[in-house]
Design an enzyme around this catalytic site. Sequence first.
Site, short mmCIF file in Angstrom:
data_model
loop_
_atom_site.label_atom_id
_atom_site.label_comp_id
_atom_site.label_asym_id
_atom_site.label_seq_id
_atom_site.Cartn_x
_atom_site.Cartn_y
_atom_site.Cartn_z
N ASP A 25 10.69 6.30 -0.03
CA ASP A 25 10.18 6.41 -1.39
C ASP A 25 9.79 5.03 -1.92
OD1 ASP A 25 9.71 6.93 -4.06
OD2 ASP A 25 11.43 8.25 -4.30
N GLU B 241 0.86 -1.19 0.00
CA GLU B 241 0.00 0.00 0.00
C GLU B 241 0.89 1.23 0.00
OE1 GLU B 241 -3.63 2.19 2.46
OE2 GLU B 241 -2.79 0.30 3.22
N THR C 130 -13.53 5.70 4.55
CA THR C 130 -12.88 6.48 5.60
C THR C 130 -13.70 7.72 5.95
OG1 THR C 130 -11.61 7.83 4.05
CG2 THR C 130 -10.64 5.73 4.74
N ASP D 111 -1.90 12.05 -4.21
CA ASP D 111 -1.92 13.48 -4.49
C ASP D 111 -2.31 13.71 -5.96
OD1 ASP D 111 -1.34 16.22 -4.90
OD2 ASP D 111 0.17 16.15 -3.32
#
Length: 277
Positions: free
Chosen positions: A151, A99, A247, A174
Amino acid sequence: MSDSLNPPAPPPAPHDPGVPVRHTRAKGEPRFPDGPKADPAGSHFERRIRSFQPRRSRVTAGQADALQRLWPKWGLDIDGQRVIDLAELFGNDRPVVLEIGFGMGEATARMAAGDPDTNILAVDVHTPGQGNLLGLADRNGLSNVRVGNGDAIILLREMLRPDALDGLRVYFPDPWPKKRHHKRRLIQPEFLTLAASRMRPGALLHSATDWEPYAEQMLDVLTAHPGFENTQPDGGFAPRPEFRPLTRFEGQGLDKGHVVNDLLFRRVPHSTAELGR
């Protein structure tokens, strides 16, 4: 040098046991001596567009405690200096899902609890989120969670073997909404080629976003990539699967009229060209 030039440090001043003592770190002192490194890969690799956007916010006492206690046990600094054995990392040979980006970790913990036979390697650079997920895993007895710091591109490229993963999850990455920043979006052809090389045939790539232009781009890029096929017969978006929790952040967006799109693509069998590499 004589001791007279280096007198011993004075004893610490007494303090009220009910008041927390604020520790002032010396320059260069690690924030969490036994916890995640500030920059695990250091200068070993080229500076480039990364898979994340660093975020800075306050670490609570509970999160700091979890980082200090549990990082040596369940944490992984992504330094790119070795190929990791996932069976050794988790202590078993169960399937592993990667994930990328887990926020505060609530959804990750719920997915881990709902599927204890699947290991989750959750990667992020958000220190409070790392501490929060470790704390959730500890309190709920979730031994199938490991937290990676750094990363994810370096993890995939340098530290995982081919066919190591049984799944890849990228939830609400993002969106980089400005056109000049679109090149920073994670779901790009080059990333998919790298990810495909680390996913076994049949492994599921699952992404979700509430930014509709990014969803459309993801759909186009995934559909065009030879390493993946859409699980939806109509070639479109997928309903949210039951294993992905709704969520609080997502619920607030839905209340505001946001549209959340899920994409479920399967890793196809390796091509002749890939097998010959």
